[in-house]
Scaffold this motif. Sequence first.
Motif, PDB file in Angstrom:
ATOM      1  N   THR A   1       0.810  -1.219   0.000  1.00  0.00           N
ATOM      2  CA  THR A   1       0.000   0.000   0.000  1.00  0.00           C
ATOM      3  C   THR A   1       0.843   1.269   0.000  1.00  0.00           C
ATOM      4  N   ASP A   2       2.102   1.162   0.411  1.00  0.00           N
ATOM      5  CA  ASP A   2       2.958   2.345   0.470  1.00  0.00           C
ATOM      6  C   ASP A   2       4.419   1.899   0.489  1.00  0.00           C
ATOM      7  N   ILE A   3       5.284   2.854   0.224  1.00  0.00           N
ATOM      8  CA  ILE A   3       6.723   2.606   0.288  1.00  0.00           C
ATOM      9  C   ILE A   3       7.317   3.684   1.165  1.00  0.00           C
ATOM     10  N   MET A   4       8.043   3.271   2.199  1.00  0.00           N
ATOM     11  CA  MET A   4       8.674   4.222   3.118  1.00  0.00           C
ATOM     12  C   MET A   4      10.175   4.214   2.850  1.00  0.00           C
ATOM     13  N   GLY A   5      10.747   5.409   2.750  1.00  0.00           N
ATOM     14  CA  GLY A   5      12.184   5.501   2.501  1.00  0.00           C
ATOM     15  C   GLY A   5      12.523   4.938   1.134  1.00  0.00           C
ATOM     16  N   ASN A   6      13.670   4.293   1.077  1.00  0.00           N
ATOM     17  CA  ASN A   6      14.147   3.756  -0.197  1.00  0.00           C
ATOM     18  C   ASN A   6      13.693   2.333  -0.478  1.00  0.00           C
ATOM     19  N   ASN A   7      13.435   1.541   0.586  1.00  0.00           N
ATOM     20  CA  ASN A   7      13.132   0.133   0.323  1.00  0.00           C
ATOM     21  C   ASN A   7      12.302  -0.553   1.396  1.00  0.00           C
ATOM     22  N   LEU A   8      11.475   0.170   2.108  1.00  0.00           N
ATOM     23  CA  LEU A   8      10.634  -0.442   3.127  1.00  0.00           C
ATOM     24  C   LEU A   8       9.179  -0.376   2.658  1.00  0.00           C
ATOM     25  N   LEU A   9       8.565  -1.537   2.560  1.00  0.00           N
ATOM     26  CA  LEU A   9       7.188  -1.631   2.082  1.00  0.00           C
ATOM     27  C   LEU A   9       6.210  -1.593   3.245  1.00  0.00           C
ATOM     28  N   VAL A  10       5.090  -0.955   3.004  1.00  0.00           N
ATOM     29  CA  VAL A  10       3.971  -1.006   3.938  1.00  0.00           C
ATOM     30  C   VAL A  10       2.930  -1.899   3.279  1.00  0.00           C
ATOM     31  N   VAL A  11       2.529  -2.970   3.971  1.00  0.00           N
ATOM     32  CA  VAL A  11       1.632  -3.958   3.376  1.00  0.00           C
ATOM     33  C   VAL A  11       0.405  -4.170   4.249  1.00  0.00           C
ATOM     34  N   THR A  12      -0.656  -4.683   3.601  1.00  0.00           N
ATOM     35  CA  THR A  12      -1.872  -5.103   4.309  1.00  0.00           C
ATOM     36  C   THR A  12      -2.177  -6.528   3.881  1.00  0.00           C
ATOM     37  N   LYS A  13      -2.740  -7.294   4.800  1.00  0.00           N
ATOM     38  CA  LYS A  13      -3.084  -8.679   4.521  1.00  0.00           C
ATOM     39  C   LYS A  13      -4.307  -8.734   3.601  1.00  0.00           C
ATOM     40  N   LEU A  14      -4.259  -9.647   2.642  1.00  0.00           N
ATOM     41  CA  LEU A  14      -5.410  -9.840   1.730  1.00  0.00           C
ATOM     42  C   LEU A  14      -6.402 -10.794   2.344  1.00  0.00           C
TER      43      LEU A  14
END
Length: 187
Positions: free
Chosen positions: A174-187
């Motif tokens: 759902t989002d990308i923080m900084g250079n390589n950290l993903l923000v995810v949600t469970k499907l």
Amino acid sequence: MDFSNMELMLKVFWVVAILASLVFLVQTIMTFTGTDASDGLSADFDGSLDGGDAPFQLFSLRNLTNFLLGFGWMGVTGYQSFSNKSLLVAVAAAVGIVFVLLFFAIIRQVQKLAEDNSFNIQKVLGKTGEVYLSIPAQNMGKGKVQISVNGSVHELDAITQGEKIDSGAMVKVTDIMGNNLLVVTKL
């Protein structure tokens, strides 16, 4: 017809056509074997080579060869047909220019086939992946997610703002923080 008995202009057309054909053949062989003429040349200098978006130079040995190839062979084949030799030279020059333009068109089409497979983190936004290492709840730590981009699987750090997500679960970025950290949600 014997070469020594030819008119001077026809001799010139023949010499240009044969030499250009030989250079073209060598360039073609070097291209297909992967040993381009630029491989053996190197130089140290300070400066910028920014030439815009042009993938090739207008004035190069390859373009000169293409021009002379069209010019020479048009001169040879049209020599008997044209009574006005000035017109023949003009037509041969036009055919040489067409050869160069045709080369440009072919190169442009080949470049369209090129695919950029470099990884860009922005390409994962909105994609789904599988949790490889469980992701702690409420941004309390990082886990790992495997995501396929352009046919390659990438293992990336991920956090979630919701509940803990266990290994093997499917998630959406759902989002990308900084250079390589993903923000995810469970499907």
